[in-house]
Scaffold this motif. Structure first.
Motif, PDB file in Angstrom:
ATOM      1  N   ARG A  51     -33.663  13.084  26.941  1.00 52.85           N
ATOM      2  CA  ARG A  51     -34.399  14.282  26.554  1.00 52.85           C
ATOM      3  C   ARG A  51     -35.637  13.971  25.723  1.00 52.85           C
ATOM      4  O   ARG A  51     -36.684  14.598  25.877  1.00 52.85           O
ATOM      5  CB  ARG A  51     -33.473  15.238  25.793  1.00 52.85           C
ATOM      6  CG  ARG A  51     -34.135  16.451  25.128  1.00 52.85           C
ATOM      7  CD  ARG A  51     -35.005  17.288  26.086  1.00 52.85           C
ATOM      8  NE  ARG A  51     -34.299  17.793  27.240  1.00 52.85           N
ATOM      9  CZ  ARG A  51     -33.590  18.924  27.252  1.00 52.85           C
ATOM     10  NH1 ARG A  51     -33.472  19.640  26.162  1.00 52.85           N
ATOM     11  NH2 ARG A  51     -33.007  19.325  28.364  1.00 52.85           N
ATOM     12  N   ASP A  52     -35.571  13.013  24.827  1.00 51.51           N
ATOM     13  CA  ASP A  52     -36.682  12.761  23.911  1.00 51.51           C
ATOM     14  C   ASP A  52     -37.863  12.040  24.561  1.00 51.51           C
ATOM     15  O   ASP A  52     -38.932  11.924  23.952  1.00 51.51           O
ATOM     16  CB  ASP A  52     -36.214  11.939  22.709  1.00 51.51           C
ATOM     17  CG  ASP A  52     -35.409  12.782  21.730  1.00 51.51           C
ATOM     18  OD1 ASP A  52     -35.389  14.017  21.886  1.00 51.51           O
ATOM     19  OD2 ASP A  52     -34.807  12.200  20.808  1.00 51.51           O
TER      20      ASP A  52
ATOM     21  N   ALA B 131     -47.114  24.819  22.433  1.00 50.18           N
ATOM     22  CA  ALA B 131     -46.016  24.711  23.398  1.00 50.18           C
ATOM     23  C   ALA B 131     -44.946  23.749  22.913  1.00 50.18           C
ATOM     24  O   ALA B 131     -43.743  24.005  23.073  1.00 50.18           O
ATOM     25  CB  ALA B 131     -46.563  24.265  24.749  1.00 50.18           C
ATOM     26  N   ALA B 132     -45.366  22.633  22.313  1.00 47.48           N
ATOM     27  CA  ALA B 132     -44.388  21.658  21.825  1.00 47.48           C
ATOM     28  C   ALA B 132     -43.534  22.252  20.707  1.00 47.48           C
ATOM     29  O   ALA B 132     -42.318  22.021  20.656  1.00 47.48           O
ATOM     30  CB  ALA B 132     -45.100  20.402  21.350  1.00 47.48           C
ATOM     31  N   ARG B 133     -44.172  23.005  19.807  1.00 44.87           N
ATOM     32  CA  ARG B 133     -43.410  23.618  18.711  1.00 44.87           C
ATOM     33  C   ARG B 133     -42.374  24.599  19.240  1.00 44.87           C
ATOM     34  O   ARG B 133     -41.255  24.683  18.732  1.00 44.87           O
ATOM     35  CB  ARG B 133     -44.348  24.323  17.740  1.00 44.87           C
ATOM     36  CG  ARG B 133     -45.090  23.397  16.792  1.00 44.87           C
ATOM     37  CD  ARG B 133     -45.687  24.171  15.628  1.00 44.87           C
ATOM     38  NE  ARG B 133     -46.620  25.193  16.062  1.00 44.87           N
ATOM     39  CZ  ARG B 133     -47.917  25.004  16.235  1.00 44.87           C
ATOM     40  NH1 ARG B 133     -48.451  23.810  15.997  1.00 44.87           N
ATOM     41  NH2 ARG B 133     -48.697  25.988  16.624  1.00 44.87           N
TER      42      ARG B 133
ATOM     43  N   ALA C 209     -36.952  21.208  26.178  1.00 48.60           N
ATOM     44  CA  ALA C 209     -37.561  20.968  27.477  1.00 48.60           C
ATOM     45  C   ALA C 209     -37.830  19.489  27.685  1.00 48.60           C
ATOM     46  O   ALA C 209     -38.050  18.734  26.730  1.00 48.60           O
ATOM     47  CB  ALA C 209     -38.873  21.760  27.596  1.00 48.60           C
ATOM     48  N   ASP C 210     -37.791  19.074  28.946  1.00 47.97           N
ATOM     49  CA  ASP C 210     -38.254  17.746  29.326  1.00 47.97           C
ATOM     50  C   ASP C 210     -39.768  17.821  29.489  1.00 47.97           C
ATOM     51  O   ASP C 210     -40.300  18.801  30.019  1.00 47.97           O
ATOM     52  CB  ASP C 210     -37.618  17.314  30.650  1.00 47.97           C
ATOM     53  CG  ASP C 210     -36.100  17.246  30.564  1.00 47.97           C
ATOM     54  OD1 ASP C 210     -35.591  16.782  29.531  1.00 47.97           O
ATOM     55  OD2 ASP C 210     -35.442  17.662  31.533  1.00 47.97           O
TER      56      ASP C 210
ATOM     57  N   MET D 180     -46.163  19.295  31.865  1.00 48.35           N
ATOM     58  CA  MET D 180     -45.071  20.196  32.229  1.00 48.35           C
ATOM     59  C   MET D 180     -43.984  20.171  31.149  1.00 48.35           C
ATOM     60  O   MET D 180     -43.546  19.093  30.738  1.00 48.35           O
ATOM     61  CB  MET D 180     -44.469  19.779  33.573  1.00 48.35           C
ATOM     62  CG  MET D 180     -45.422  19.938  34.739  1.00 48.35           C
ATOM     63  SD  MET D 180     -44.668  19.453  36.330  1.00 48.35           S
ATOM     64  CE  MET D 180     -44.744  17.670  36.168  1.00 48.35           C
ATOM     65  N   PHE D 181     -43.596  21.354  30.714  1.00 49.01           N
ATOM     66  CA  PHE D 181     -42.449  21.527  29.827  1.00 49.01           C
ATOM     67  C   PHE D 181     -41.345  22.140  30.690  1.00 49.01           C
ATOM     68  O   PHE D 181     -41.415  23.323  31.048  1.00 49.01           O
ATOM     69  CB  PHE D 181     -42.794  22.446  28.658  1.00 49.01           C
ATOM     70  CG  PHE D 181     -43.826  21.883  27.714  1.00 49.01           C
ATOM     71  CD1 PHE D 181     -43.448  21.245  26.536  1.00 49.01           C
ATOM     72  CD2 PHE D 181     -45.180  21.988  27.996  1.00 49.01           C
ATOM     73  CE1 PHE D 181     -44.392  20.727  25.668  1.00 49.01           C
ATOM     74  CE2 PHE D 181     -46.138  21.477  27.130  1.00 49.01           C
ATOM     75  CZ  PHE D 181     -45.741  20.844  25.966  1.00 49.01           C
TER      76      PHE D 181
END
Length: 273
Positions: free
Chosen positions: A198-199, A138-140, A146-147, A218-219
Motif C-alpha cells: 500500500r505505501d 488529493a494525497a491528504r 488509495a494505491d 492515479m489514486f
C-alpha cells in the motif's frame, strides 16, 4: 527597461521555444544565444535559427561572450553545473529547467543558491505547478486509503526516465504523506512481483513519437479512483513559464534581483502557503 535574457542550449527544440517566448514578452529581450563549443551554429543569426526572422544577434559558444541580466538553462546536468557556477561567480540569476541530476550534482547546484537567486523546477508550465497543489490535497484526503501510481509519456528523444516532473509529483505526494520517496518508489514492474504494498508509489514510463509531455497520477481506492492529469501540447507552455520565472527573479527589471536563494515555479506563481 527590458530584462536581458541569455539562453543556453539555443540549438535545441527548447532553446528555440524559449527564444519565441522571449520575443512574445514586452518585458524581455534576447541578449545572448549560446550553443556548445564547436557547434556549426556559432556565428549564425539567432533570430533566423529560432525561425523568428533576422535579429542581428550572433550565436556564441560561451557565457564569457554573453551580456545578460539572467540566464535560462535547459541543457544537461554537467553543463548546467558549469553555467550555474559562472552565474554565481558573476552575480547573475539563473533559471534552470534541466532534469536528470543525481543527488551529488543537485547538492552542488543548490550550493550556488547561497550566492545568487536560482529558480530550479522540473516543469515550468503553469498547469503542472497547479497540479502539484492539487496532488497535495488529493494525497491528504485519499493517500492512506488509495494505491498511488504515476504514468508519464514523452517523445522518443527524451534521455532521462522517469521524467523530472513525474519524480516531482511523487515527491509532493510522499512529503504530504510523510513517506520517503527513495524507499517507497517502484519504477516499473515485471514478472512475479507479488501483491502491491500500500505505501508504495509506482512509476510507469512511455517513450515514443513527438509527445511533448503527459502526466497522470492515479489514486486508486476500492470502488473508485481519482486521476489528476496534465497534457502539454507545445513546448511554449514551459518556455513562457521559464521567461516568467526569469522576469520574477529580476523583479521585472524594476525592483532589482530577488534575494539569493533557491526558488521554484510555485514561488513564482504564488502557489505556496
Amino acid at each position: 527597461m527590458a530584462v536581458k535574457i541569455a539562453i543556453t542550449g539555443f540549438g535545441g527544440r527548447m532553446g528555440r521555444a524559449l527564444a519565441e517566448a522571449v520575443a512574445q514578452s514586452d518585458k524581455a529581450e534576447l541578449s545572448a544565444a549560446i550553443v556548445r563549443p564547436g557547434s556549426s551554429l556559432v556565428g549564425a543569426d539567432a533570430g533566423e535559427v529560432a525561425g523568428l526572422g533576422r535579429n542581428g544577434l550572433a550565436i556564441v559558444d560561451s557565457l564569457e561572450q554573453a551580456q545578460f541580466d539572467v540566464l535560462i538553462d535547459f541543457t544537461a546536468p554537467a553543463a548546467t553545473q558549469v553555467n550555474a557556477a559562472y552565474c554565481a561567480a558573476h552575480g547573475r540569476p539563473i533559471v534552470i529547467g534541466t532534469t536528470g541530476f543525481d543527488a551529488a550534482q543537485k547538492e552542488e547546484l543548490l550550493a550556488q543558491a547561497g550566492k545568487v537567486p536560482l529558480c530550479l523546477a522540473s516543469n515550468f508550465s503553469t498547469g503542472v505547478n497547479l497540479c502539484f497543489n492539487l496532488l497535495e490535497t488529493a494525497a491528504r484526503v485519499l493517500g492512506d486509503d488509495a494505491d498511488i501510481e504515476v504514468v508519464e509519456a514523452h517523445h522518443r528523444h527524451k534521455v532521462d526516465a522517469p521524467s523530472g516532473t513525474a519524480l516531482s509529483m511523487g515527491e509532493v505526494i510522499a512529503e504530504t504523506l510523510g513517506r520517503d520517496l527513495e524507499k517507497v518508489a517502484v519504477y516499473g514492474r515485471e514478472g512475479q512481483t507479488g501483491a502491491r504494498e500500500r505505501d508504495t508509489i509506482g512509476f510507469a514510463t512511455v517513450r515514443g513519437g513527438d509527445v511533448v509531455g503527459d502526466h497522470t497520477v492515479m489514486f486508486l481506492a476500492d470502488g473508485e479512483r481519482v486521476e489528476i492529469t496534465h497534457k502539454a501540447s507545445s513546448r511554449l507552455a514551459f518556455a513562457r513559464g521559464a521567461v516568467r520565472a526569469a522576469l520574477w527573479l529580476t523583479g521585472d527589471g524594476q525592483n532589482g534581483d530577488r534575494a539569493a536563494g533557491h526558488y521554484d515555479m510555485r514561488d513564482v506563481l504564488g502557489l505556496k502557503a
